[in-house]
Structures are given as C-alpha cells and as structure tokens.
Scaffold this motif. Structure first.
Motif, mmCIF file in Angstrom:
data_model
loop_
_atom_site.group_PDB
_atom_site.id
_atom_site.type_symbol
_atom_site.label_atom_id
_atom_site.label_comp_id
_atom_site.label_asym_id
_atom_site.label_seq_id
_atom_site.Cartn_x
_atom_site.Cartn_y
_atom_site.Cartn_z
ATOM 1 N N LYS A 4 34.657 50.871 58.002
ATOM 2 C CA LYS A 4 35.862 51.447 58.572
ATOM 3 C C LYS A 4 36.760 51.960 57.434
ATOM 4 O O LYS A 4 36.919 51.294 56.407
ATOM 5 N N ALA A 5 37.345 53.124 57.644
ATOM 6 C CA ALA A 5 38.178 53.715 56.601
ATOM 7 C C ALA A 5 39.375 52.844 56.252
ATOM 8 O O ALA A 5 39.864 52.867 55.117
ATOM 9 N N HIS A 6 39.863 52.055 57.231
ATOM 10 C CA HIS A 6 41.026 51.199 56.969
ATOM 11 C C HIS A 6 40.635 49.834 56.438
ATOM 12 O O HIS A 6 41.494 48.995 56.208
ATOM 13 N N ASP A 7 39.338 49.602 56.238
ATOM 14 C CA ASP A 7 38.885 48.334 55.662
ATOM 15 C C ASP A 7 39.496 48.176 54.269
ATOM 16 O O ASP A 7 39.523 49.133 53.490
ATOM 17 N N PRO A 8 39.988 46.977 53.912
ATOM 18 C CA PRO A 8 40.603 46.778 52.595
ATOM 19 C C PRO A 8 39.678 47.116 51.428
ATOM 20 O O PRO A 8 40.150 47.438 50.332
ATOM 21 N N GLU A 9 38.364 47.049 51.661
ATOM 22 C CA GLU A 9 37.412 47.317 50.591
ATOM 23 C C GLU A 9 36.924 48.763 50.577
ATOM 24 O O GLU A 9 36.150 49.157 49.690
ATOM 25 N N ALA A 10 37.358 49.581 51.531
ATOM 26 C CA ALA A 10 36.797 50.921 51.689
ATOM 27 C C ALA A 10 36.988 51.788 50.443
ATOM 28 O O ALA A 10 36.030 52.432 49.970
ATOM 29 N N ILE A 11 38.195 51.829 49.902
ATOM 30 C CA ILE A 11 38.458 52.681 48.742
ATOM 31 C C ILE A 11 37.687 52.192 47.523
ATOM 32 O O ILE A 11 37.128 52.997 46.761
ATOM 33 N N ALA A 12 37.605 50.878 47.346
ATOM 34 C CA ALA A 12 36.858 50.326 46.216
ATOM 35 C C ALA A 12 35.374 50.654 46.326
ATOM 36 O O ALA A 12 34.724 51.027 45.340
ATOM 37 N N LEU A 13 34.818 50.525 47.530
ATOM 38 C CA LEU A 13 33.402 50.847 47.737
ATOM 39 C C LEU A 13 33.146 52.326 47.490
ATOM 40 O O LEU A 13 32.158 52.695 46.859
ATOM 41 N N ALA A 14 34.040 53.170 48.000
ATOM 42 C CA ALA A 14 33.875 54.610 47.823
ATOM 43 C C ALA A 14 34.000 54.997 46.353
ATOM 44 O O ALA A 14 33.227 55.815 45.838
ATOM 45 N N SER A 15 34.965 54.406 45.658
ATOM 46 C CA SER A 15 35.165 54.704 44.240
ATOM 47 C C SER A 15 33.940 54.312 43.426
ATOM 48 O O SER A 15 33.490 55.069 42.545
ATOM 49 N N ALA A 16 33.377 53.154 43.719
ATOM 50 C CA ALA A 16 32.186 52.694 42.997
ATOM 51 C C ALA A 16 31.005 53.626 43.244
ATOM 52 O O ALA A 16 30.236 53.938 42.328
ATOM 53 N N ALA A 17 30.862 54.096 44.482
ATOM 54 C CA ALA A 17 29.765 55.015 44.805
ATOM 55 C C ALA A 17 29.934 56.335 44.050
ATOM 56 O O ALA A 17 28.958 56.886 43.522
ATOM 57 N N ILE A 18 31.153 56.839 43.997
ATOM 58 C CA ILE A 18 31.416 58.080 43.266
ATOM 59 C C ILE A 18 31.100 57.905 41.783
ATOM 60 O O ILE A 18 30.482 58.773 41.148
ATOM 61 N N GLU A 19 31.499 56.791 41.212
ATOM 62 C CA GLU A 19 31.249 56.522 39.795
ATOM 63 C C GLU A 19 29.752 56.445 39.504
ATOM 64 O O GLU A 19 29.316 56.777 38.395
ATOM 65 N N ARG A 20 28.957 56.029 40.500
ATOM 66 C CA ARG A 20 27.499 55.967 40.330
ATOM 67 C C ARG A 20 26.845 57.332 40.546
ATOM 68 O O ARG A 20 25.623 57.455 40.453
ATOM 69 N N GLY A 21 27.633 58.343 40.867
ATOM 70 C CA GLY A 21 27.070 59.665 41.078
ATOM 71 C C GLY A 21 26.490 59.872 42.460
ATOM 72 O O GLY A 21 25.676 60.778 42.664
ATOM 73 N N GLU A 22 26.935 59.072 43.420
ATOM 74 C CA GLU A 22 26.414 59.179 44.775
ATOM 75 C C GLU A 22 27.270 60.125 45.618
ATOM 76 O O GLU A 22 28.354 60.552 45.205
ATOM 77 N N VAL A 23 26.761 60.455 46.797
ATOM 78 C CA VAL A 23 27.473 61.304 47.745
ATOM 79 C C VAL A 23 27.939 60.435 48.901
ATOM 80 O O VAL A 23 27.151 59.663 49.464
ATOM 81 N N ILE A 24 29.215 60.550 49.255
ATOM 82 C CA ILE A 24 29.767 59.748 50.338
ATOM 83 C C ILE A 24 30.291 60.658 51.448
ATOM 84 O O ILE A 24 30.491 61.856 51.243
ATOM 85 N N CYS A 25 30.499 60.076 52.617
ATOM 86 C CA CYS A 25 31.092 60.792 53.744
ATOM 87 C C CYS A 25 32.487 60.236 53.979
ATOM 88 O O CYS A 25 32.681 59.017 53.985
ATOM 89 N N LEU A 26 33.470 61.142 54.160
ATOM 90 C CA LEU A 26 34.850 60.701 54.293
ATOM 91 C C LEU A 26 35.571 61.528 55.356
ATOM 92 O O LEU A 26 35.241 62.689 55.580
ATOM 93 N N PRO A 27 36.555 60.920 56.025
ATOM 94 C CA PRO A 27 37.324 61.663 57.022
ATOM 95 C C PRO A 27 38.371 62.540 56.348
ATOM 96 O O PRO A 27 38.932 62.180 55.316
ATOM 97 N N THR A 28 38.613 63.727 56.904
ATOM 98 C CA THR A 28 39.749 64.533 56.476
ATOM 99 C C THR A 28 40.581 64.822 57.715
ATOM 100 O O THR A 28 40.313 64.295 58.788
ATOM 101 N N ASP A 29 41.568 65.683 57.572
ATOM 102 C CA ASP A 29 42.418 66.015 58.705
ATOM 103 C C ASP A 29 41.789 67.058 59.618
ATOM 104 O O ASP A 29 42.289 67.301 60.720
#
Length: 210
Positions: A4-29
C-alpha cells in the motif's frame, strides 16, 4: 511485490529498489507510472523493455520541485517557469533543453527532457527522497494506461519489482498529462488533462499554439 502506498515502509522499499536499479510502479495524479533511476542506463533499458518501447520514445522525468527541475537544465525558458507556476504540481509535462553535462541516456531526446511535478503525496515523497525519476505510464505500449494497480500488474507482471498501491488514481478518467514543448516557440505536443485554453491563457497567447 505489492504494498500500500500509505504503508510506513513504502517509501523506504521503493527507494531501495531504485538504488538497486530496479523498475517500480507508482501512483501519480493522472495514471499509474513505472519509474527508475534516470542516471542508470541498464535501468532505463529495463523500463523501456517492460513497456515494449524503443529508445525513440524516451521517458519523461518526474521532479519534486522547481529546484529539481532547474538542476536538470542549463536554461529554463520563461515560458517553462510560467507553466510551472500555473500548473505544478499537476498534469503538465514541459519539454525543456536538458543540461548538456547531465550524464544520462534516456533515449533519443535530441538534447531535451520532459519534466513534470505530479500532484501525488506518495510520489512527491519518493522524489524528495531519491531525486528525479524517469517515469512513463504503467502499461504496455499501445494499451490503455492503468488507473488501478491491478491493471498495471496485469499488463506488466514480474517486469516490475515493486508495485505501490495508491488505489484509484486520476479520478477514474485515466487522462494523461498535457505535454508542452518550450524549446523554441511553445507548442502543445499532446492534448491531455489540462485544457488547451488554460495553456493559452497561462502563456497569454490568444488562439492556438503550433
């Protein structure tokens, strides 16, 4: 993996994935997007491959602020600043000259970069944490954009390492951002969520832009 995007760990998980060179899916407006580190060539290739796109269709770059936008260009045209003041954060993508020493390879950009500051709490928090991200809509090329994370998963599957579930986005309309180039005379490249008339009014230009 989906969280869930509002999960307290969501930003940390996404940041770690980006740092590993992975592709993530994220909500926009507007719609869901897939994003990665714009300075990682392998990650950009993975993003384009996931979407079944070629280098002829380079991804836009999302930023958290006008300051981040300034860092990506040697000169921000006055028309770009006007559009940013009027429509950021929001569904306005602005094509500007990229900084000559930017050091990335997004594809065949012809020395430009398409910038947008989305009106999404989750995505802005991520951009503030990791910096600008190369982001394109979360769908296979030629297919409808996803407004729910399940639609993105159905199209992209395991090519995406992490899905941030922000529920329904874009008020159910699934209308992508309006794209305006300010390289030379302002030109609307894609009609989208922001009406042409509003673009004309912001730029104080009567009639149609080329």
């Amino acid at each position: 993996m989906k969280v869930k995007a509002h999960d307290p760990e969501a930003i940390a998980l996404a940041s770690a994935a980006i740092e590993r060179g992975e592709v993530i899916c994220l909500p926009t407006d507007t719609v869901y997007g897939i994003g990665t580190d714009p300075f990682n060539a392998e990650a950009i290739t993975a993003l384009l491959t996931a979407k079944s796109r070629t280098r002829a269709n380079p991804p836009p770059v999302l930023v958290a602020s006008v300051d981040q936008a300034h860092a990506l260009t040697d000169h921000l045209p006055r028309a770009a600043e006007t559009l940013m003041e009027a429509f950021w954060p929001g569904a306005m993508t602005i094509v500007v000259p990229a900084r000559e020493t930017i050091g990335w390879d997004l594809g065949e950009t012809n020395g430009t970069v398409a910038l947008r500051m989305p009106d999404s709490t989750t995505t802005l928090a991520l951009l503030e944490t990791v910096g600008p991200l190369a982001v394109t809509s979360a769908n296979q090329h030629g297919q409808p954009p996803a407004t729910r994370v399940e639609e993105a998963i159905a199209q992209l599957g395991d090519s995406i390492s992490l899905y941030l579930d922000g529920g329904l986005v874009g008020a159910g309309g699934g209308i992508a951002s309006t794209i305006v180039s300010v390289v030379g005379e302002p030109t609307i490249l894609r009609h989208g969520a922001i009406a042409d008339a509003d673009v004309f009014a912001a730029l104080d230009r009567p009639g149609e832009l080329r």
